[in-house]
Structures are given as C-alpha cells and as structure tokens.
Scaffold this motif. Structure first.
Motif, PDB file in Angstrom:
ATOM      1  N   ALA A 176      33.328  40.402  41.323  1.00 44.26           N
ATOM      2  CA  ALA A 176      34.182  39.935  41.205  1.00 44.26           C
ATOM      3  C   ALA A 176      35.882  40.097  41.296  1.00 44.26           C
ATOM      4  O   ALA A 176      36.281  40.786  41.157  1.00 44.26           O
ATOM      5  N   LEU A 177      36.562  39.123  41.844  1.00 42.40           N
ATOM      6  CA  LEU A 177      37.665  39.222  42.241  1.00 42.40           C
ATOM      7  C   LEU A 177      38.554  38.166  41.048  1.00 42.40           C
ATOM      8  O   LEU A 177      38.388  37.405  41.731  1.00 42.40           O
ATOM      9  N   VAL A 178      39.580  38.716  40.648  1.00 39.77           N
ATOM     10  CA  VAL A 178      40.878  37.474  40.150  1.00 39.77           C
ATOM     11  C   VAL A 178      41.774  37.761  39.855  1.00 39.77           C
ATOM     12  O   VAL A 178      42.427  38.834  39.869  1.00 39.77           O
ATOM     13  N   THR A 179      42.478  36.211  41.005  1.00 39.19           N
ATOM     14  CA  THR A 179      43.771  37.081  40.958  1.00 39.19           C
ATOM     15  C   THR A 179      44.721  36.366  40.092  1.00 39.19           C
ATOM     16  O   THR A 179      43.657  35.291  39.166  1.00 39.19           O
ATOM     17  N   GLY A 180      45.666  36.532  39.673  1.00 39.47           N
ATOM     18  CA  GLY A 180      46.406  35.913  38.171  1.00 39.47           C
ATOM     19  C   GLY A 180      45.478  36.268  37.267  1.00 39.47           C
ATOM     20  O   GLY A 180      45.914  35.639  35.976  1.00 39.47           O
ATOM     21  N   GLY A 181      44.675  37.920  37.058  1.00 39.22           N
ATOM     22  CA  GLY A 181      43.877  37.970  35.932  1.00 39.22           C
ATOM     23  C   GLY A 181      44.632  38.418  35.398  1.00 39.22           C
ATOM     24  O   GLY A 181      43.856  39.543  33.813  1.00 39.22           O
ATOM     25  N   GLY A 182      45.785  39.150  34.593  1.00 40.67           N
ATOM     26  CA  GLY A 182      46.309  39.901  33.927  1.00 40.67           C
ATOM     27  C   GLY A 182      46.846  38.957  32.404  1.00 40.67           C
ATOM     28  O   GLY A 182      47.474  40.001  31.297  1.00 40.67           O
ATOM     29  N   SER A 183      47.148  37.329  32.559  1.00 41.38           N
ATOM     30  CA  SER A 183      47.113  36.574  31.680  1.00 41.38           C
ATOM     31  C   SER A 183      46.621  35.279  31.655  1.00 41.38           C
ATOM     32  O   SER A 183      45.730  34.900  32.987  1.00 41.38           O
ATOM     33  N   GLY A 184      46.839  34.730  30.497  1.00 39.91           N
ATOM     34  CA  GLY A 184      45.864  33.283  30.249  1.00 39.91           C
ATOM     35  C   GLY A 184      45.054  32.759  30.962  1.00 39.91           C
ATOM     36  O   GLY A 184      43.662  33.664  30.988  1.00 39.91           O
ATOM     37  N   ILE A 185      44.695  32.187  32.155  1.00 44.29           N
ATOM     38  CA  ILE A 185      43.428  31.992  31.888  1.00 44.29           C
ATOM     39  C   ILE A 185      42.577  32.786  33.242  1.00 44.29           C
ATOM     40  O   ILE A 185      41.478  33.297  32.927  1.00 44.29           O
ATOM     41  N   GLY A 186      43.455  33.288  33.781  1.00 45.34           N
ATOM     42  CA  GLY A 186      42.635  34.521  34.439  1.00 45.34           C
ATOM     43  C   GLY A 186      42.209  35.162  33.600  1.00 45.34           C
ATOM     44  O   GLY A 186      41.038  35.951  34.136  1.00 45.34           O
ATOM     45  N   ARG A 187      42.529  35.922  32.663  1.00 47.72           N
ATOM     46  CA  ARG A 187      42.222  36.959  31.813  1.00 47.72           C
ATOM     47  C   ARG A 187      41.254  36.444  31.377  1.00 47.72           C
ATOM     48  O   ARG A 187      40.150  37.566  30.947  1.00 47.72           O
ATOM     49  N   ARG A 188      40.685  35.730  30.915  1.00 47.97           N
ATOM     50  CA  ARG A 188      39.490  34.978  29.724  1.00 47.97           C
ATOM     51  C   ARG A 188      38.591  35.300  30.903  1.00 47.97           C
ATOM     52  O   ARG A 188      37.595  35.671  30.585  1.00 47.97           O
ATOM     53  N   VAL A 189      38.923  34.721  32.039  1.00 43.73           N
ATOM     54  CA  VAL A 189      38.051  34.578  33.423  1.00 43.73           C
ATOM     55  C   VAL A 189      37.544  36.221  33.489  1.00 43.73           C
ATOM     56  O   VAL A 189      36.348  36.412  33.190  1.00 43.73           O
ATOM     57  N   ALA A 190      38.222  36.825  33.474  1.00 47.56           N
ATOM     58  CA  ALA A 190      38.110  38.168  33.844  1.00 47.56           C
ATOM     59  C   ALA A 190      37.330  39.015  33.242  1.00 47.56           C
ATOM     60  O   ALA A 190      36.455  40.246  33.144  1.00 47.56           O
ATOM     61  N   GLU A 191      37.452  38.602  31.538  1.00 50.25           N
ATOM     62  CA  GLU A 191      37.059  39.240  30.374  1.00 50.25           C
ATOM     63  C   GLU A 191      35.437  38.953  29.862  1.00 50.25           C
ATOM     64  O   GLU A 191      34.702  39.561  30.111  1.00 50.25           O
TER      65      GLU A 191
END
Length: 281
Positions: free
Chosen positions: A10-25
């Motif tokens: 999976a590739l998640v942009t804006g994954g460093g915080s907020g919504i993107g972080r939770r998606v990546a985790e």
C-alpha cells in the motif's frame, strides 16, 4: 482477511499525520500490508514508520513534495522500489486555504491543483499497470465535502476536490474490467492535529450547527471508511463518492432545538400559497 491480501503493498500519501497516519498504521498493523508512508515532512513520516516497525509491521518512509509534479513523475519508480508497486493506493494528501474567489492568485490556484489533482493522477498512472496485470487493485482518493457542496472561501480548494471526484470516476470506468476499483471519500470536519491548531472556537461552533451529529469526525472514522473501500468486501463498488461527514451533505435546514421546543418548527414553516383545496365531486 485472506493470505493474498496479507501480502498487499500500500502507498499512502500524507501518511505522516492525521487521517493518513491512521490509514498507514491500520494497513500495516491490522491488515499486514507493506506500507509506503509518503509525506513531505521527513520527521513525521519517519516517526510513523518507526512506530509501525516497533509494533511488528513493515513500512518505509518516502520523502516527496507532491507540489513538484515534474520531480514526482521522475521519482515514482524509485519511491516504490523497496516493496514493489502498490496494490492499494490512498491519495490522502491535500492542501487547503481560505481564499475569496475573486482574490485567488494564479500561484495559489496552481499549487492547489498540483497537489490535490495532478499528483493523484500521476500516482494512479504509476500504480495501474501493476494493478491491471494482477487483475486486482484498490485506489481511494480523499476528496472533501467541499468538492460536493460549495462554501465561502473554498473556491480553489472545493474546485480541486470536485475535480478529484470527477477524475476518480473517469479512471474507475476505464479500469473496471481488470478488477481495479477507484473510489473517493468526502470527509467532513475531522479532529486532526492540523484542525485543532487552525480551527477557532467559532469555526468549531459553526460546524457544530451544520453537522447533524454535532461533532467533528475522528481520523479513525475516516480511516475505517478508506479501509473498507480498499478491502475485498468492496470488490463491486467503483466510481463512487462516500461522504463520511456526520450527515453534513444530506442536511438542509437544521432546527437544532427541535427536541427542546416544538414551536421551533414555526420559524421555518412555509408561507401559505393562497390556493385553497377544492372539493371533489
């Protein structure tokens, strides 16, 4: 969850915080995906990756400025070299600003379009050959309620998010024969660190009046909607936009004191038309 899905990339942009972080985790730790955490903030993306790895997941940080379309196009192969091309792409990153329509500068417009529309297009084009070859893929583009309903000061942002929704549908109908789905979600106000830093008490009160659930959403609630659209269970859903907004898009006039005082309805009662009902027969 199948063993095939457990090997997804999976590739998640804006994954460093907020919504993107939770998606990546969640993708890494709950669904065993190998995750690219793409963000322009090196420290933030590294912190997310460190947390995932410490918890037993697999992830790698990718430092990319999505505003630089030329550089992004040049770097996508390098960015996705470690785990291979993504089976799941979540275009979550976006930029926003409150700008009056007649005062929007060309530079502001172009920056908004580059990050919110062009970068997702380039990443989809990069991921799709692999998805089509394996006849499976999930793309989820994070739009906004501002792409569905207009608002003051939201012309460049809302227009870019409306374009993202339309572009998602265009891609969806072209890649559907290969088992690849492309959908959008439209979050309402979300209680992210960025929102807490930038939304005044007045802004929060205003949303409280406009959202039927009378609260902000949480990053987890948005992430769960994204993960559903990225799942096996969503295999026959494509070209759709899911509003995750506490009822904001569905609402018209809200009488928030309705249950306290039934006379509140009188304030919104329609005027009499002047026509009388005739008798039958």
């Amino acid at each position: 969850m199948t063993s095939e899905r457990n090997s997804r990339v999976a590739l998640v942009t804006g994954g460093g915080s907020g919504i993107g972080r939770r998606v990546a985790e969640k993708l890494a730790l709950e669904h065993s995906a190998r995750v690219y955490v793409l963000d322009r903030d090196a420290d933030a993306s590294a912190a997310v990756v460190d947390g995932i790895v410490a918890a037993g997941g697999r992830a790698t940080a990718c430092l990319v400025d999505l505003a630089d379309s030329v550089r992004l196009r040049e770097r996508v192969d390098f960015v996705t070299a470690e785990f291979g091309p993504p089976d799941i792409l979540v275009n979550n990153a976006g930029i926003s600003a409150m700008i009056r329509a007649e005062e929007c500068l060309l530079e502001q417009w172009q920056a908004m379009v580059n990050v919110n529309v062009t970068a997702p297009m380039l990443l989809m084009q990069h991921a799709l050959p692999h998805m089509k070859q394996q006849r499976w893929g999930r793309i989820v583009n994070v739009a906004s309620i501002s792409g569905i309903r207009a608002g003051t000061g939201r012309m460049p942002y809302g227009t870019s998010k409306a374009a993202l929704i339309a572009m998602s549908r265009q891609f969806a109908v072209e890649v559907a024969p290969w088992g690849v789905t492309v959908n959008s979600i439209a979050p309402g106000p979300v209680d992210t660190p960025l929102a807490r830093a930038n939304h005044s008490a007045e802004t929060r009160d205003t949303y409280g009046e406009m959202v039927p659930m009378r609260r902000y959403g949480t990053p987890d609630e948005i992430a769960d909607a994204i993960l559903f659209l990225a799942s096996e269970q969503a295999s026959y859903i494509t070209g759709q936009t899911l509003a995750v907004d506490g009822g904001f898009v569905a609402a018209g006039i809200l009488v928030n004191d309705l249950h306290d005082d039934s006379s509140a309805l009188k304030r919104f009662a329609p005027a009499q038309s002047g026509h009388s009902a005739g008798k039958l027969g």
